[in-house]
Scaffold this active site. Structure first.
Site, mmCIF file in Angstrom:
data_model
loop_
_atom_site.group_PDB
_atom_site.id
_atom_site.type_symbol
_atom_site.label_atom_id
_atom_site.label_comp_id
_atom_site.label_asym_id
_atom_site.label_seq_id
_atom_site.Cartn_x
_atom_site.Cartn_y
_atom_site.Cartn_z
ATOM 1 N N ARG A 230 0.799 -1.226 0.000
ATOM 2 C CA ARG A 230 0.000 0.000 0.000
ATOM 3 C C ARG A 230 0.837 1.284 0.000
ATOM 4 O O ARG A 230 0.592 2.200 -0.782
ATOM 5 C CB ARG A 230 -0.929 0.057 1.230
ATOM 6 C CG ARG A 230 -2.270 -0.522 1.003
ATOM 7 C CD ARG A 230 -2.774 -1.111 2.278
ATOM 8 N NE ARG A 230 -1.899 -2.218 2.645
ATOM 9 C CZ ARG A 230 -2.072 -3.467 2.218
ATOM 10 N NH1 ARG A 230 -3.101 -3.771 1.502
ATOM 11 N NH2 ARG A 230 -1.222 -4.424 2.561
ATOM 12 N N THR A 231 1.790 1.363 0.907
ATOM 13 C CA THR A 231 2.495 2.635 1.046
ATOM 14 C C THR A 231 3.232 2.969 -0.245
ATOM 15 O O THR A 231 3.118 4.070 -0.778
ATOM 16 C CB THR A 231 3.460 2.589 2.248
ATOM 17 O OG1 THR A 231 2.708 2.198 3.390
ATOM 18 C CG2 THR A 231 4.097 3.945 2.497
ATOM 19 N N LYS B 186 25.815 -3.883 -3.031
ATOM 20 C CA LYS B 186 27.288 -3.815 -3.184
ATOM 21 C C LYS B 186 27.938 -3.172 -1.975
ATOM 22 O O LYS B 186 29.147 -2.975 -1.944
ATOM 23 C CB LYS B 186 27.641 -2.981 -4.429
ATOM 24 C CG LYS B 186 27.067 -3.515 -5.724
ATOM 25 C CD LYS B 186 27.486 -2.587 -6.868
ATOM 26 C CE LYS B 186 26.756 -2.916 -8.153
ATOM 27 N NZ LYS B 186 26.944 -1.864 -9.167
ATOM 28 N N ARG C 45 11.379 3.939 2.859
ATOM 29 C CA ARG C 45 11.053 2.988 3.937
ATOM 30 C C ARG C 45 12.303 2.167 4.208
ATOM 31 O O ARG C 45 12.979 1.712 3.287
ATOM 32 C CB ARG C 45 9.912 2.069 3.511
ATOM 33 C CG ARG C 45 9.744 0.895 4.458
ATOM 34 C CD ARG C 45 8.507 0.097 4.202
ATOM 35 N NE ARG C 45 7.310 0.837 4.582
ATOM 36 C CZ ARG C 45 6.103 0.308 4.607
ATOM 37 N NH1 ARG C 45 5.926 -0.961 4.277
ATOM 38 N NH2 ARG C 45 5.057 1.021 4.964
ATOM 39 N N HIS D 228 5.441 5.983 11.347
ATOM 40 C CA HIS D 228 4.880 5.861 9.992
ATOM 41 C C HIS D 228 3.897 7.023 9.779
ATOM 42 O O HIS D 228 2.687 6.847 9.755
ATOM 43 C CB HIS D 228 4.171 4.508 9.864
ATOM 44 C CG HIS D 228 3.841 4.091 8.473
ATOM 45 N ND1 HIS D 228 3.853 4.951 7.391
ATOM 46 C CD2 HIS D 228 3.467 2.882 7.982
ATOM 47 C CE1 HIS D 228 3.505 4.269 6.304
ATOM 48 N NE2 HIS D 228 3.261 3.018 6.639
HETATM 49 C C1 NCD Z 1 1.959 -1.034 7.967
HETATM 50 C C2 NCD Z 1 3.456 -0.842 8.048
HETATM 51 O O1 NCD Z 1 4.175 -1.101 7.096
HETATM 52 O O2 NCD Z 1 3.873 -0.411 9.113
HETATM 53 N N1 NCD Z 1 1.473 -1.190 6.658
HETATM 54 C C3 NCD Z 1 1.230 -0.065 5.919
HETATM 55 O O3 NCD Z 1 2.102 0.722 5.672
HETATM 56 N N2 NCD Z 1 -0.024 0.162 5.546
HETATM 57 C C4 NCD Z 1 1.407 -2.007 8.916
HETATM 58 C C5 NCD Z 1 1.994 -3.388 8.992
HETATM 59 O O4 NCD Z 1 2.915 -3.744 8.237
HETATM 60 O O5 NCD Z 1 1.522 -4.139 9.838
#
Ligand code: NCD
Length: 357
Positions: free
Chosen positions: A55-56, A84, A105, A133
């Site tokens: 999703r993100t 590397k 991320r 997040h």
């Molecule tokens: C979450 C995350 O990556 O922290 N997912 C997201 O970004 N929607 C929640 C999760 O991984 O449980």
């Protein structure tokens, strides 16, 4: 140490009116996304994903494409020069010279702040280990505005892995800035909310209760935020298995809930919401994922238009003391300057918020 840019590392670095500007624009975009299809023509967004994401990553990419911009990036560091041995600082420096905005991320806590120290464009934290997040929280708040019409005056249940869930930490920090919110923290003792987040809730003038039973708590809630047990953050499979399958929101439990309960989940779901809940009108988690695109469109527009230098680190290295959190980015990227802020006489790492013992 300063950044030349306004980055989104922790929502609480920004004043509430900044969040409101993004959310208001997000609401407008949700009403007519087509009207914004030329907003970012000619702009490039880089997405650097060192950890899995559906999703993100895709909602950021969809957001930029819907704004008329383009995207570059990687979703597997093994296919980039990271494999590397390239350090975060160099990757951030180089990619930020190719793009206008960088979304990252990473599995280490404080990584977005570390990247912002060298990046030549604004950075958005799309999740740093088990820490924060912020853009999921913007998504959650936009959903609350759409569904309940408010982000304050709510009894908020959070259930599952409150210790390792970065979405939970960001959400508690943000929602405690609104009046009359009360938090019901539903978890096992082992997976309870970190002390520093509880202290922030209290310092912001909100109350919280810690309970272990979802069924007993559900009747009093305006919103329930279900989360998965974060398998990848456990030291062993055994410890994870002991925490798995403890909480499940199902139809029986929902019978005890208010008619206007708002059921949220950042997703992915594993086994903490039964599939037969999906058809319940109170289940908002798929809508929530959709709203994530609109709020990210708003965030990209806002950040590309409003930039000014910001402070990243106070720079107190406290006589060479080291952060003790094994998941802190300073443990991986050894060149990073240690940096602590004093909180009640105790040094707190400015990358990952861990307190020295
Ligand atoms: C979450 C995350 O990556 O922290 N997912 C997201 O970004 N929607 C929640 C999760 O991984 O449980």
């Amino acid at each position: 140490m300063y950044s030349k840019f306004t980055n989104l590392i922790d929502l609480n670095d920004m004043p509430v009116n900044w969040w409101n500007e993004v959310l208001e624009l997000g609401l407008k975009i949700a009403g007519n996304p087509q009207a914004y299809s030329d907003e970012c023509r000619g702009k490039i967004m880089a997405t650097l994903f060192y950890e899995p994401s559906t999703r993100t990553q895709m909602s950021f990419q969809a957001a930029m494409l819907r704004l008329g911009g383009t995207i570059i990036g990687f979703d597997n560091p093994e296919t980039s020069s990271v494999a590397k041995g390239e350090c975060l600082k160099d990757t951030a420096k180089v990619v930020s010279s190719y793009a206008d905005i960088l979304v990252m991320r990473h599995n280490y806590e404080g990584s977005a702040k570390a990247a912002a120290l060298t990046a030549d464009c604004p950075i958005i934290n799309a999740g740093d280990g088990g820490h924060l997040h912020p853009t999921q929280t913007l998504t959650d708040m936009l959903t609350l505005l759409k569904v309940k019409g408010r982000t304050g005056n709510l009894t908020i249940g959070l259930c599952g892995d409150l210790k390792n869930g970065r979405t939970v930490h960001s959400l508690c920090k943000a929602l405690s800035c609104f009046k009359n919110n009360k938090f019901i923290l539903i978890s096992t003792k082992e997976l309870s909310l970190p002390g520093y987040v509880k202290d922030i809730i209290t310092a912001n003038g909100c109350r919280y209760e810690e309970v272990i039973n979802l069924e007993d708590a559900i009747g009093g809630l305006d919103m329930i935020y279900m989360t998965r047990i974060q398998k990848e953050r456990f030291e062993s499979e055994d410890v994870y298995l002991r925490q798995k399958n403890i909480f499940c929101l199902d139809k029986d439990k929902l019978n005890k809930a208010k008619d206007d309960l708002c059921i949220l989940h950042p997703l992915p779901r594993v086994d903490e919401i039964a599939y037969d809940v999906d058809g319940d009108p109170r289940a908002m988690y798929f809508k929530q994922a959709e709203y994530g695109v609109y709020v990210r469109m708003a965030l990209i527009i806002h950040m590309l238009k409003n930039q000014k230098p910001t402070k990243l680190l106070l720079g107190l290295d406290n006589n060479g003391i080291k952060c003790e959190n094994p998941r802190c980015i300073t443990k991986l990227e050894k060149y990073l300057p240690g940096s602590f802020r004093m909180n009640g006489g105790i040094p707190e790492c400015e990358y990952c918020d861990e307190r020295l013992k």
